[in-house]
Design a protein around this motif. Structure first.
Motif: not given
Ligand SMILES: [Fe+2]
Ligand SMILES: O=C(O)CCC(=O)C(=O)O
Length: 335
Positions: A292, A211, A213, A318
């Motif tokens: 990733h 995916h 993010d 994040r």
């Molecule tokens: Fe991720």
């Protein structure tokens, strides 16, 4: 106060679907456009889950989940407990121990969280968040510090102290290795955004589907740390055009020539072994143009060695984009 989402993947999907049913068509379209997920190219039987937040299921589950926010809208089987995998044995690609030549990606085997901090982070998170067998993911939300206040002062953070200690050690350890623009992106002198920490627990055999993010929720500059066990992470180049929202604010075209392998930079796929306590950084192209993921299997092949996975916990930091909502519903104990 620390907002914690005690997230069972299926509960999270339910919550998301409920929220979706009340949203407008436009919001739905936008949501779908912002989520990019690429099914693994090589091992269609082994990729494991779908959503960005709960990307995997406990080993005991045999459920499937529809991807409410996938670009592809397909159903994906996941979890290690399934019995419908094809009866052939997959060939596991041999992973590297050196960073792939992906612009904006950082990994250096010399950079690792100290044994002491690693052990304490793992022990405290396990004790605090992962006592129940059906919980495998926790989200913690920091606060944007008031202007001029350093991020880790007690007045300006809502992470538990152990995560602040981890962040401080990461900021010290990464300073000499990262290009200044990337370092400033991750550790700005005056942070204006709130961080999210997502803590994922993987038992041997579990993984996370490939995916990118969420573009609409998280900004550029992502730090990932492994605890408890290593595993191979795979990176796949995205060929699909995605909406430009969330594009990198800084040019992160830097590739660390001293630590990358001699791999062909035109490859579309790299497998990298992430040892316990290792650190990765995704920024720029590696954050936006590559997926990733972690294959759902119990063994990895690294060079010529086969390594059995243990229980692995990862913490990913994040930045929340402005307007990204905090979806937590309970307040957890501070650790
Ligand atoms: Fe991720
Ligand atoms: O476990 C990891 O290292 C990856 C976690 C991840 O990619 C995510 O939660 O978005």
């Amino acid at each position: 106060m620390t907002s914690v989402l005690r997230s069972h993947p299926l509960q999270s999907n339910k919550r998301r679907l409920e929220a979706e049913s009340t949203s407008t068509k436009k919001q739905k379209r936008l949501h779908a456009e912002l989520r990019l997920e690429i099914p693994p190219l090589k091992f269609p039987s082994t990729h494991c889950s779908t959503d960005d937040d709960p990307l995997f299921t406990p080993a005991s589950s045999g459920e499937t989940s529809s991807r409410a926010d996938s670009l592809f809208g397909e159903e994906t089987a996941f979890s290690t407990g399934r019995t419908d995998n094809p009866p052939y044995k997959e060939t596991i690609a041999s992973a590297s121990r050196t960073a792939p030549p992906i612009p904006g990606f950082f990994f250096n085997p010399a950079v690792e969280v100290s044994y002491d901090i690693g052990a304490r982070v793992l022990a405290q998170c396990m004790e605090t968040y992962f006592q129940k067998p059906d919980v495998n993911q926790i989200m913690l939300f920091g606060r944007a510090p008031s202007p001029g206040t350093p991020e880790s002062t007690p007045a300006s953070t809502s992470f538990p102290p152990i995560l602040n200690e981890l962040l401080t050690s990461l900021s010290n350890d990464l300073r000499e290795y990262l290009p200044p623009a990337t370092y400033d992106l991750l550790f700005p002198a005056s942070p204006r955004r709130a961080r999210q920490a997502i803590i994922n627990l993987y038992h041997p055999g579990e993984g996370i589907s490939s995916h990118v993010d969420l573009l609409g929720r998280f900004g550029d500059g992502i730090i990932g740390v492994s605890f408890g066990s290593g595993c191979v992470m795979q990176f796949d180049r995205v060929h699909t055009e995605v909406e430009s929202q969330g594009e990198p604010s800084v040019d992160h075209t830097h590739v660390d020539a001293t630590t990358t392998c001699n791999a062909d930079p035109t490859e579309d796929r790299y497998d990298l072994y992430l040892p316990e306590r290792s650190v990765i950084v995704l920024s720029g192209e590696s954050r936006y143009k590559w997926t990733h993921g972690i294959a759902r299997r119990a063994d990895d092949v690294v060079g010529t060695e086969t390594l059995h996975r243990g229980t692995r916990m990862s913490i990913t930091f994040r930045w929340l984009l402005p307007g990204a909502e905090i979806v937590g519903d309970t307040v957890g104990p501070a650790i």
